[in-house]
Write an enzyme that holds these catalytic residues in place. Structure first.
Site, short mmCIF file in Angstrom:
data_model
loop_
_atom_site.label_atom_id
_atom_site.label_comp_id
_atom_site.label_asym_id
_atom_site.label_seq_id
_atom_site.Cartn_x
_atom_site.Cartn_y
_atom_site.Cartn_z
N CYS A 2 -1.14 0.06 -45.79
CA CYS A 2 0.23 0.55 -45.88
C CYS A 2 0.86 0.61 -44.49
O CYS A 2 0.17 0.55 -43.47
CB CYS A 2 0.25 1.95 -46.50
N ARG A 16 7.84 4.43 -46.36
CA ARG A 16 6.60 3.69 -46.22
C ARG A 16 6.51 2.58 -47.26
O ARG A 16 7.23 2.59 -48.27
CB ARG A 16 5.42 4.64 -46.35
N ASN A 79 -4.23 4.95 -45.60
CA ASN A 79 -5.66 4.73 -45.54
C ASN A 79 -6.17 4.69 -44.10
O ASN A 79 -5.56 4.08 -43.21
CB ASN A 79 -6.03 3.41 -46.24
#
Length: 324
Positions: A2, A16, A79
């Site tokens: 991401c 995002r 992540n």
């Protein structure tokens, strides 16, 4: 994988991409001021700031991927596999499970300055949400109109790092991402000059040559460089339409297309959704992989005094505007 970004014109914007191979059932979710937030180790908060963001709701609990609160503070988790490290419960600390941290910060803080104070007392625990949902390995960006920070829970402790670019991707640790930007200080949005040799008559043959060397692959380190370059050089008007449009173009530079990234079991990672929050007005804009029309939810057009979550399903089908 991401990418998260911040952007400021007249208002402050935060959002995002969520890149993954499947969805958990994402919904735009509003946590009203009187929804009781029950934390695993620190009791319950009955009254707090209202929050809007993208979440997977399980057992009537919002597991936020990204969100803003009514005071203009934004936060997103990305992540951080292999580097994230959480602890067991510790005495004398605010023990907050990994899946609770966005709610913990946004329910109580008006600014990054406030968040820094809460983070001084926090212990992020490895408490799973459920037996089938272990703690995700994440790090976080927290931002307001004045500053941004990156928060990383690592084996050597909790790191709260200034984030001057207002961008976050995934691995490696944030200090290494910033160090890597030194390799690209020659990039420019302007025409390059010949510094190769005074003895050679080298000339431009194309527009955009000042950005030769800007990485174009999908790795997290390359996306960090590309998003940082695009964001730091972005120009737009300060109207809502122009600002939101430019924000989606910033994150469009790291969009992940189906077929370009095979992961485990030959599944394909794609940009499931892209968000853009006007943190000043409390509006959550988004697109999905199969619907590029920008949709929006305004938290202030709902009952923010409610005791129940307010949920909106994402619009996933493309709406094409025929002109004839």
């Amino acid at each position: 994988m991401c990418t998260a970004a911040t952007y400021k014109t007249k208002d402050f914007y935060f959002g995002r991409t969520l890149d993954y191979e499947f969805s958990y059932g994402d919904e735009i979710t509003i946590t009203p001021r009187n929804y009781p937030i029950k934390f695993r180790h620190t009791g319950e908060i009955e009254s707090h700031y209202a929050i809007i963001g993208m979440a997977c709701v399980m057992n009537d609990f919002p597991l936020y991927y990204d969100a803003i609160n009514e005071k203009g503070l934004g936060m997103a988790g990305l992540n951080f596999v292999g580097n994230a490290h959480y602890n067991s419960v510790q005495q004398g600390k605010d023990n907050i499970a990994q899946f609770e941290i966005i709610l913990w910060i946004l329910s109580q803080c008006e600014s990054v300055k406030d968040a820094r104070r809460l983070l001084e007392k926090i212990n992020i625990t490895d408490t799973p949400f459920s037996e089938n949902l272990p703690a995700a390995q994440l790090h976080w960006i927290i931002a307001d109109k004045n500053e941004a920070i990156t928060v990383e829970a690592r084996r050597d402790g909790l790191k709260v790092l200034d984030n001057p670019v207002g961008i976050l991707t995934n691995n490696p640790p944030f200090e290494m991402q910033m160090q890597n930007l030194n390799n690209y200080m020659h990039l420019s949005p302007r025409d390059p000059k010949n510094t190769f040799s005074d003895d050679l008559s080298l000339t431009m043959y194309s527009r955009g040559m000042g950005a030769i060397g800007l990485p174009g692959d999908l790795s997290s380190q390359s996306r960090f460089v590309r998003a940082s370059f695009v964001k730091m050089n972005s120009v737009s008007g300060d109207s809502e339409t122009e600002s939101v449009s430019q924000f989606f173009h910033i994150l469009g530079s790291v969009d992940q297309q189906r077929g370009c990234d095979y992961v485990e079991n030959d599944k394909l990672e794609i940009t499931i959704y892209t968000s853009c929050c006007n943190a000043d007005k409390g509006i959550y804009y988004y697109t999905t992989y199969d619907n590029h029309q920008i949709s929006a939810v305004d938290m202030h057009k709902t009952d923010l005094e409610s005791t129940n979550l307010i949920r909106y399903s994402t619009i996933k089908s493309e709406n094409i505007n025929f002109q004839n």
